[in-house]
Design a protein around this motif. Structure first.
Motif, PDB file in Angstrom:
ATOM      1  N   ASN A 255      11.815  -0.536  -3.495  1.00 17.36           N
ATOM      2  CA  ASN A 255      12.127  -1.792  -3.885  1.00 17.36           C
ATOM      3  C   ASN A 255      12.611  -1.426  -5.353  1.00 17.36           C
ATOM      4  N   PHE A 256      12.109  -0.671  -5.940  1.00 13.50           N
ATOM      5  CA  PHE A 256      12.759  -0.450  -7.379  1.00 13.50           C
ATOM      6  C   PHE A 256      14.232  -0.179  -7.282  1.00 13.50           C
ATOM      7  N   TYR A 257      14.536   0.608  -6.408  1.00 13.02           N
ATOM      8  CA  TYR A 257      15.961   0.943  -6.091  1.00 13.02           C
ATOM      9  C   TYR A 257      16.788  -0.228  -5.843  1.00 13.02           C
ATOM     10  N   ALA A 258      16.107  -1.175  -5.114  1.00 10.83           N
ATOM     11  CA  ALA A 258      17.042  -2.386  -4.996  1.00 10.83           C
ATOM     12  C   ALA A 258      16.814  -3.627  -5.718  1.00 10.83           C
ATOM     13  N   GLY A 259      15.912  -3.255  -7.032  1.00  8.94           N
ATOM     14  CA  GLY A 259      15.826  -4.339  -7.968  1.00  8.94           C
ATOM     15  C   GLY A 259      14.615  -5.059  -7.885  1.00  8.94           C
ATOM     16  N   TYR A 260      13.906  -5.015  -6.817  1.00 10.12           N
ATOM     17  CA  TYR A 260      12.719  -5.841  -6.619  1.00 10.12           C
ATOM     18  C   TYR A 260      11.612  -5.187  -7.285  1.00 10.12           C
ATOM     19  N   TRP A 261      11.388  -5.546  -8.496  1.00 16.86           N
ATOM     20  CA  TRP A 261      10.553  -4.844  -9.469  1.00 16.86           C
ATOM     21  C   TRP A 261       9.083  -5.330  -9.166  1.00 16.86           C
ATOM     22  N   GLY A 262       8.841  -6.599  -8.788  1.00 16.84           N
ATOM     23  CA  GLY A 262       7.329  -7.025  -8.469  1.00 16.84           C
ATOM     24  C   GLY A 262       7.058  -6.659  -7.186  1.00 16.84           C
ATOM     25  N   ARG A 263       7.815  -6.522  -6.143  1.00 16.65           N
ATOM     26  CA  ARG A 263       7.272  -5.798  -4.915  1.00 16.65           C
ATOM     27  C   ARG A 263       6.992  -4.294  -5.085  1.00 16.65           C
ATOM     28  N   GLY A 264       7.799  -3.864  -5.882  1.00 10.18           N
ATOM     29  CA  GLY A 264       7.436  -2.302  -5.810  1.00 10.18           C
ATOM     30  C   GLY A 264       6.308  -2.026  -7.066  1.00 10.18           C
ATOM     31  N   LEU A 265       5.960  -2.891  -7.723  1.00 12.60           N
ATOM     32  CA  LEU A 265       4.887  -2.930  -8.644  1.00 12.60           C
ATOM     33  C   LEU A 265       3.791  -3.003  -7.665  1.00 12.60           C
ATOM     34  N   SER A 266       3.553  -4.214  -6.951  1.00  9.32           N
ATOM     35  CA  SER A 266       2.532  -4.538  -6.146  1.00  9.32           C
ATOM     36  C   SER A 266       2.309  -3.497  -5.093  1.00  9.32           C
ATOM     37  N   GLN A 267       3.324  -2.849  -4.403  1.00  4.93           N
ATOM     38  CA  GLN A 267       3.117  -1.719  -3.270  1.00  4.93           C
ATOM     39  C   GLN A 267       2.524  -0.585  -3.983  1.00  4.93           C
ATOM     40  N   LEU A 268       2.911  -0.245  -5.199  1.00  2.00           N
ATOM     41  CA  LEU A 268       2.347   0.691  -5.984  1.00  2.00           C
ATOM     42  C   LEU A 268       0.891   0.690  -6.494  1.00  2.00           C
ATOM     43  N   CYS A 269       0.815  -0.385  -6.784  1.00  3.53           N
ATOM     44  CA  CYS A 269      -0.685  -0.729  -7.125  1.00  3.53           C
ATOM     45  C   CYS A 269      -1.506  -0.889  -6.231  1.00  3.53           C
ATOM     46  N   LEU A 270      -1.086  -1.615  -4.876  1.00  8.49           N
ATOM     47  CA  LEU A 270      -2.219  -1.457  -3.819  1.00  8.49           C
ATOM     48  C   LEU A 270      -2.327   0.107  -3.143  1.00  8.49           C
ATOM     49  N   SER A 271      -1.199   0.774  -3.211  1.00 11.29           N
ATOM     50  CA  SER A 271      -1.421   2.237  -3.032  1.00 11.29           C
ATOM     51  C   SER A 271      -2.270   3.115  -3.795  1.00 11.29           C
ATOM     52  N   LEU A 272      -2.344   2.656  -5.099  1.00  3.76           N
ATOM     53  CA  LEU A 272      -3.235   3.454  -6.103  1.00  3.76           C
ATOM     54  C   LEU A 272      -4.617   2.942  -5.768  1.00  3.76           C
ATOM     55  N   ILE A 273      -5.043   1.851  -5.619  1.00  2.00           N
ATOM     56  CA  ILE A 273      -6.298   1.258  -5.579  1.00  2.00           C
ATOM     57  C   ILE A 273      -6.929   1.543  -4.169  1.00  2.00           C
ATOM     58  N   ALA A 274      -6.068   2.049  -3.060  1.00  2.00           N
ATOM     59  CA  ALA A 274      -6.468   2.066  -1.740  1.00  2.00           C
ATOM     60  C   ALA A 274      -7.647   3.119  -1.510  1.00  2.00           C
ATOM     61  N   PRO A 275      -7.822   4.164  -2.243  1.00  2.00           N
ATOM     62  CA  PRO A 275      -9.083   5.132  -1.970  1.00  2.00           C
ATOM     63  C   PRO A 275     -10.443   4.320  -2.384  1.00  2.00           C
ATOM     64  N   TRP A 276     -10.254   3.320  -3.141  1.00  2.00           N
ATOM     65  CA  TRP A 276     -11.594   2.871  -3.625  1.00  2.00           C
ATOM     66  C   TRP A 276     -11.816   1.714  -2.498  1.00  2.00           C
ATOM     67  N   PHE A 277     -11.002   1.167  -1.547  1.00  2.00           N
ATOM     68  CA  PHE A 277     -11.420   0.082  -0.649  1.00  2.00           C
ATOM     69  C   PHE A 277     -11.001   0.921   0.706  1.00  2.00           C
ATOM     70  N   LEU A 278     -11.392   2.003   0.823  1.00  2.00           N
ATOM     71  CA  LEU A 278     -11.367   2.075   2.294  1.00  2.00           C
ATOM     72  C   LEU A 278     -10.172   2.735   2.862  1.00  2.00           C
ATOM     73  N   TYR A 279      -8.968   2.644   2.039  1.00  3.35           N
ATOM     74  CA  TYR A 279      -7.473   2.598   2.439  1.00  3.35           C
ATOM     75  C   TYR A 279      -6.998   1.366   3.037  1.00  3.35           C
ATOM     76  N   ILE A 280      -7.890   0.437   3.102  1.00  2.00           N
ATOM     77  CA  ILE A 280      -7.026  -0.700   3.856  1.00  2.00           C
ATOM     78  C   ILE A 280      -5.885  -1.406   3.418  1.00  2.00           C
ATOM     79  N   PRO A 281      -5.992  -1.278   1.919  1.00  2.00           N
ATOM     80  CA  PRO A 281      -4.583  -1.967   1.131  1.00  2.00           C
ATOM     81  C   PRO A 281      -3.377  -1.098   1.640  1.00  2.00           C
ATOM     82  N   LEU A 282      -3.636   0.266   2.037  1.00  2.00           N
ATOM     83  CA  LEU A 282      -2.385   1.046   2.577  1.00  2.00           C
ATOM     84  C   LEU A 282      -2.003   0.609   3.729  1.00  2.00           C
TER      85      LEU A 282
END
Length: 152
Positions: free
Chosen positions: A61-88
């Motif tokens: 998404n960063f490559y295609a210019g969708y910065w909001g989507r890319g940041l959302s996916q990055l943040c969800l992946s980073l917080i996944a360990p604290w939520f039993l990997y469900i966001p992943l």
């Protein structure tokens, strides 16, 4: 003074014809609306490969210019360990849908690249994921695996 007002003034001073005035007005409108961007469209093959290998962090998404989507996916992946990997899990489904259905970049331009290769990569992704799920179900159904899990 606005560009259109300058154009009218210049047309009056230079005795611009009506056709020249309309052409210049269209050029200015395209410039204002960013229709004359020289930016080339993104490559769909690179987009799919980035989504397949680095989709969880939103790199495609960063490559295609969708910065909001890319940041959302990055943040969800980073917080996944604290939520039993469900966001992943949600990010994975989201990335799969983007991989299969996104054909335009953030500017609305169709992605370039050989359509046959793009479709082949999409089909290969479905085949790989199907085989992975099948193999996982075979391991879970294995009596030895069940015995090991009971003893744990």
């Amino acid at each position: 003074m606005l560009d259109v007002e300058k154009l009218k003034e210049a047309a009056h001073k230079l005795h611009m014809s009506e056709e020249e005035f309309i052409a210049e007005k269209k050029r200015l409108a395209a410039k204002i609306l960013h229709l004359d961007d020289k930016e080339t469209p993104r490559n769909g093959i690179i987009y799919i490969l980035l989504a397949f290998f680095f989709g969880a962090i939103g790199l495609h998404n960063f490559y295609a210019g969708y910065w909001g989507r890319g940041l959302s996916q990055l943040c969800l992946s980073l917080i996944a360990p604290w939520f039993l990997y469900i966001p992943l899990l949600f990010v994975s489904i989201w990335v799969l849908l983007e991989l299969l259905f996104v054909n335009k970049d953030s500017h609305g331009k169709a992605m370039k690249g050989n359509r046959r290769i793009i479709n082949l990569l999409r089909i290969a992704t479905i085949v790989i994921l199907t085989l992975a799920f099948y193999n996982t179900s075979m391991v879970i159904d294995d009596p030895n695996f069940q015995e090991v899990m009971i003893n744990v």
